[in-house]
Motif scaffolding. Sequence first.
Motif, PDB file in Angstrom:
ATOM      1  N   LEU A  18       0.821  -1.204   0.074  1.00  9.62           N
ATOM      2  CA  LEU A  18      -0.080   0.053  -0.215  1.00  9.62           C
ATOM      3  C   LEU A  18       0.852   1.140  -0.097  1.00  9.62           C
ATOM      4  O   LEU A  18       0.482   2.235  -0.552  1.00  9.62           O
ATOM      5  CB  LEU A  18      -0.653   0.259   1.313  1.00  9.62           C
ATOM      6  N   ILE A  19       2.010   1.342   0.609  1.00  9.78           N
ATOM      7  CA  ILE A  19       2.754   2.270   0.808  1.00  9.78           C
ATOM      8  C   ILE A  19       3.310   2.783  -0.554  1.00  9.78           C
ATOM      9  O   ILE A  19       3.416   3.935  -0.969  1.00  9.78           O
ATOM     10  CB  ILE A  19       4.164   2.039   1.938  1.00  9.78           C
ATOM     11  N   LYS A  20       3.789   1.832  -1.243  1.00 13.38           N
ATOM     12  CA  LYS A  20       4.312   2.068  -2.604  1.00 13.38           C
ATOM     13  C   LYS A  20       3.038   2.173  -3.675  1.00 13.38           C
ATOM     14  O   LYS A  20       3.307   3.176  -4.446  1.00 13.38           O
ATOM     15  CB  LYS A  20       5.048   0.664  -3.091  1.00 13.38           C
ATOM     16  N   ASN A  21       2.092   1.709  -3.491  1.00 20.00           N
ATOM     17  CA  ASN A  21       1.069   1.899  -4.350  1.00 20.00           C
ATOM     18  C   ASN A  21       0.301   3.238  -4.162  1.00 20.00           C
ATOM     19  O   ASN A  21      -0.108   3.944  -5.200  1.00 20.00           O
ATOM     20  CB  ASN A  21      -0.025   0.872  -4.195  1.00 20.00           C
ATOM     21  N   ASP A  22       0.270   3.677  -3.033  1.00 22.94           N
ATOM     22  CA  ASP A  22      -0.126   4.831  -2.583  1.00 22.94           C
ATOM     23  C   ASP A  22       0.628   5.975  -3.191  1.00 22.94           C
ATOM     24  O   ASP A  22      -0.026   7.053  -3.899  1.00 22.94           O
ATOM     25  CB  ASP A  22      -0.253   5.150  -1.277  1.00 22.94           C
ATOM     26  N   LYS A  26      -1.000   8.747  -6.669  1.00 21.25           N
ATOM     27  CA  LYS A  26      -1.164  10.201  -6.503  1.00 21.25           C
ATOM     28  C   LYS A  26      -1.126  10.744  -7.719  1.00 21.25           C
ATOM     29  O   LYS A  26      -1.820  11.735  -7.931  1.00 21.25           O
ATOM     30  CB  LYS A  26      -0.122  10.593  -5.356  1.00 21.25           C
ATOM     31  N   TYR A  27      -0.204  10.020  -8.665  1.00 23.33           N
ATOM     32  CA  TYR A  27       0.039  10.846  -9.945  1.00 23.33           C
ATOM     33  C   TYR A  27      -0.449   9.816 -11.106  1.00 23.33           C
ATOM     34  O   TYR A  27       0.202  10.117 -12.096  1.00 23.33           O
ATOM     35  CB  TYR A  27       1.526  11.199  -9.943  1.00 23.33           C
ATOM     36  N   ALA A  28      -1.162   8.786 -10.892  1.00 24.65           N
ATOM     37  CA  ALA A  28      -1.421   8.073 -11.808  1.00 24.65           C
ATOM     38  C   ALA A  28      -2.385   8.640 -12.629  1.00 24.65           C
ATOM     39  O   ALA A  28      -3.213   9.509 -12.398  1.00 24.65           O
ATOM     40  CB  ALA A  28      -2.377   6.791 -11.244  1.00 24.65           C
ATOM     41  N   GLY A  29      -2.301   8.515 -13.971  1.00 27.30           N
ATOM     42  CA  GLY A  29      -2.939   8.994 -15.151  1.00 27.30           C
ATOM     43  C   GLY A  29      -2.479  10.232 -15.927  1.00 27.30           C
ATOM     44  O   GLY A  29      -2.835  10.615 -16.734  1.00 27.30           O
ATOM     45  N   SER A  30      -1.600  10.867 -15.018  1.00 24.83           N
ATOM     46  CA  SER A  30      -0.786  12.052 -15.698  1.00 24.83           C
ATOM     47  C   SER A  30       0.340  11.432 -16.417  1.00 24.83           C
ATOM     48  O   SER A  30       1.069  10.520 -16.148  1.00 24.83           O
ATOM     49  CB  SER A  30      -0.126  12.797 -14.637  1.00 24.83           C
ATOM     50  N   ILE A  31       0.858  12.330 -17.427  1.00 23.97           N
ATOM     51  CA  ILE A  31       1.857  11.898 -18.432  1.00 23.97           C
ATOM     52  C   ILE A  31       3.134  11.621 -17.570  1.00 23.97           C
ATOM     53  O   ILE A  31       3.870  10.757 -18.110  1.00 23.97           O
ATOM     54  CB  ILE A  31       1.886  12.871 -19.528  1.00 23.97           C
ATOM     55  N   PHE A  32       3.444  12.524 -16.966  1.00 24.02           N
ATOM     56  CA  PHE A  32       4.693  12.468 -16.198  1.00 24.02           C
ATOM     57  C   PHE A  32       4.674  11.730 -15.030  1.00 24.02           C
ATOM     58  O   PHE A  32       5.811  11.668 -14.279  1.00 24.02           O
ATOM     59  CB  PHE A  32       5.471  13.885 -16.087  1.00 24.02           C
ATOM     60  N   GLY A  33       3.638  11.233 -14.596  1.00 24.75           N
ATOM     61  CA  GLY A  33       3.432  10.740 -13.223  1.00 24.75           C
ATOM     62  C   GLY A  33       4.191  11.053 -11.847  1.00 24.75           C
ATOM     63  O   GLY A  33       3.810  12.314 -11.705  1.00 24.75           O
ATOM     64  N   VAL A  34       5.037  10.397 -11.378  1.00 25.65           N
ATOM     65  CA  VAL A  34       5.651  10.732 -10.013  1.00 25.65           C
ATOM     66  C   VAL A  34       6.714  11.773 -10.355  1.00 25.65           C
ATOM     67  O   VAL A  34       6.985  12.378  -9.315  1.00 25.65           O
ATOM     68  CB  VAL A  34       6.381   9.403  -9.185  1.00 25.65           C
ATOM     69  N   LEU A 110      -0.550   5.295   8.696  1.00 27.05           N
ATOM     70  CA  LEU A 110       0.948   5.107   8.526  1.00 27.05           C
ATOM     71  C   LEU A 110       1.145   4.783   6.988  1.00 27.05           C
ATOM     72  O   LEU A 110       2.310   5.323   6.591  1.00 27.05           O
ATOM     73  CB  LEU A 110       1.095   3.618   9.310  1.00 27.05           C
ATOM     74  N   VAL A 111       0.286   4.443   6.209  1.00 25.40           N
ATOM     75  CA  VAL A 111       0.396   4.184   4.868  1.00 25.40           C
ATOM     76  C   VAL A 111       0.791   5.585   4.171  1.00 25.40           C
ATOM     77  O   VAL A 111       1.555   5.820   3.317  1.00 25.40           O
ATOM     78  CB  VAL A 111      -0.653   3.428   4.255  1.00 25.40           C
ATOM     79  N   LYS A 112      -0.092   6.329   4.522  1.00 23.41           N
ATOM     80  CA  LYS A 112      -0.086   7.830   3.816  1.00 23.41           C
ATOM     81  C   LYS A 112       0.999   8.625   4.217  1.00 23.41           C
ATOM     82  O   LYS A 112       1.734   9.587   3.401  1.00 23.41           O
ATOM     83  CB  LYS A 112      -1.614   8.534   4.333  1.00 23.41           C
ATOM     84  N   VAL A 113       1.236   8.299   5.605  1.00 16.33           N
ATOM     85  CA  VAL A 113       2.763   9.211   6.227  1.00 16.33           C
ATOM     86  C   VAL A 113       3.698   8.652   5.569  1.00 16.33           C
ATOM     87  O   VAL A 113       4.637   9.421   4.964  1.00 16.33           O
ATOM     88  CB  VAL A 113       2.593   9.275   7.537  1.00 16.33           C
ATOM     89  N   ALA A 114       3.876   7.204   5.468  1.00 16.65           N
ATOM     90  CA  ALA A 114       5.254   6.612   4.996  1.00 16.65           C
ATOM     91  C   ALA A 114       5.294   6.848   3.543  1.00 16.65           C
ATOM     92  O   ALA A 114       6.563   7.058   2.967  1.00 16.65           O
ATOM     93  CB  ALA A 114       5.116   5.030   5.268  1.00 16.65           C
ATOM     94  N   SER A 115       4.164   6.794   2.644  1.00 16.29           N
ATOM     95  CA  SER A 115       4.356   7.110   1.268  1.00 16.29           C
ATOM     96  C   SER A 115       4.788   8.507   0.956  1.00 16.29           C
ATOM     97  O   SER A 115       5.531   8.723  -0.254  1.00 16.29           O
ATOM     98  CB  SER A 115       3.170   6.770   0.578  1.00 16.29           C
ATOM     99  N   THR A 116       4.616   9.292   1.868  1.00 15.02           N
ATOM    100  CA  THR A 116       5.298  10.659   1.579  1.00 15.02           C
ATOM    101  C   THR A 116       6.658  10.847   2.046  1.00 15.02           C
ATOM    102  O   THR A 116       7.301  11.662   1.433  1.00 15.02           O
ATOM    103  CB  THR A 116       4.317  11.812   2.480  1.00 15.02           C
ATOM    104  N   LEU A 117       7.245  10.005   2.539  1.00 17.89           N
ATOM    105  CA  LEU A 117       8.909   9.963   2.943  1.00 17.89           C
ATOM    106  C   LEU A 117       9.626   9.890   1.377  1.00 17.89           C
ATOM    107  O   LEU A 117      10.636  10.305   1.497  1.00 17.89           O
ATOM    108  CB  LEU A 117       8.873   8.709   3.821  1.00 17.89           C
ATOM    109  N   TYR A 118       8.859   9.228   0.406  1.00 16.34           N
ATOM    110  CA  TYR A 118       9.735   9.199  -0.531  1.00 16.34           C
ATOM    111  C   TYR A 118      10.158  10.378  -1.172  1.00 16.34           C
ATOM    112  O   TYR A 118      11.401  10.794  -1.452  1.00 16.34           O
ATOM    113  CB  TYR A 118       9.150   8.485  -1.927  1.00 16.34           C
ATOM    114  N   VAL A 119       9.451  11.384  -1.295  1.00 20.97           N
ATOM    115  CA  VAL A 119       9.691  12.949  -1.763  1.00 20.97           C
ATOM    116  C   VAL A 119      10.530  13.546  -0.752  1.00 20.97           C
ATOM    117  O   VAL A 119      11.460  14.232  -1.015  1.00 20.97           O
ATOM    118  CB  VAL A 119       8.307  13.584  -1.927  1.00 20.97           C
ATOM    119  N   HIS A 120      10.289  13.115   0.719  1.00 24.12           N
ATOM    120  CA  HIS A 120      11.113  13.951   1.758  1.00 24.12           C
ATOM    121  C   HIS A 120      12.497  13.388   1.536  1.00 24.12           C
ATOM    122  O   HIS A 120      13.235  14.598   1.727  1.00 24.12           O
ATOM    123  CB  HIS A 120      10.361  13.400   2.827  1.00 24.12           C
TER     124      HIS A 120
END
Length: 263
Positions: A18-22, A26-34, A110-120
């Motif tokens: 869920l962490i990776k998928n979340d 967030k950017y699914a469907g956009s051309i440039f994605g993440v 925890l899923v939502k907070v942890a998924s934001t760590l990638y960008v941080h």
Amino acid sequence: MDSKTEIKSNNKKMLKFLIKNDFKNKYAGSIFGVFWAFVQPVVIILLYWFVFQVALGSGDEDGAPFVLWLMAGLVPWFFFSDAWAGATNCFIEYSYLVKKIVFDIKLLPLVKVASTLYVHVFFVAIMVLFYVLTGRFPGIIIIQLLYYSFCLFVLVLVLSYFTSAIAVFFKDVTQIINIVITIGIWLTPIMWNISRLKGIVSTIIRLNPVFYIVQGYRDTLINHIWIGDRLLSTGYFWGVVVICGFVSYFVYNRLKPHFSDTL
């Protein structure tokens, strides 16, 4: 393997998925994605830098170029605001999991907070690189960023359990949090130096637990002040976190039995 062990194992696997998928969704469907996850904060930093330093002529802060001082405040704030806003809506977003008895729904914030760590993590690395390139690498004290990032993670998680539980029944909480975040970036403070204030106003602003973290990032990167020199502030911060934790735990456990009926 007994049923409890199997459930824990499944929850752990589901948590990682869920962490990776979340993060990807967030950017699914956009051309440039993440790619957008990294572009937006950069644009905001450049915008604030242009407005405050170029247009308004802001000089050095705490002996550091304004853009470096600004980054040290904005990077933790980006994580705080994005993670809190996202986690507040987690039970509504993952309502299909809330209704499944076999899944431990307390993992969702925890899923939502942890998924934001990638960008941080990415922006902490970029920020440190800027300090290196400008000859301002702080040295061994840089390890304190791990501590202050942990403080940030725990604070957001504790707040998220409270707001996400209430948001199930009072969906306007999401809008309220957005307003709080909009005001908070100015009151923390991020774009201006609190040393310009004196007396009771300065004291009140310092009560904001996010200020402790932002100041910690700047203490590490610019002022070279160790955590041990901020014992009073550290004790206050963790006191606030513990109190908020108890309140969040109480509210979450009281409301949790009614989640599935409401969603």
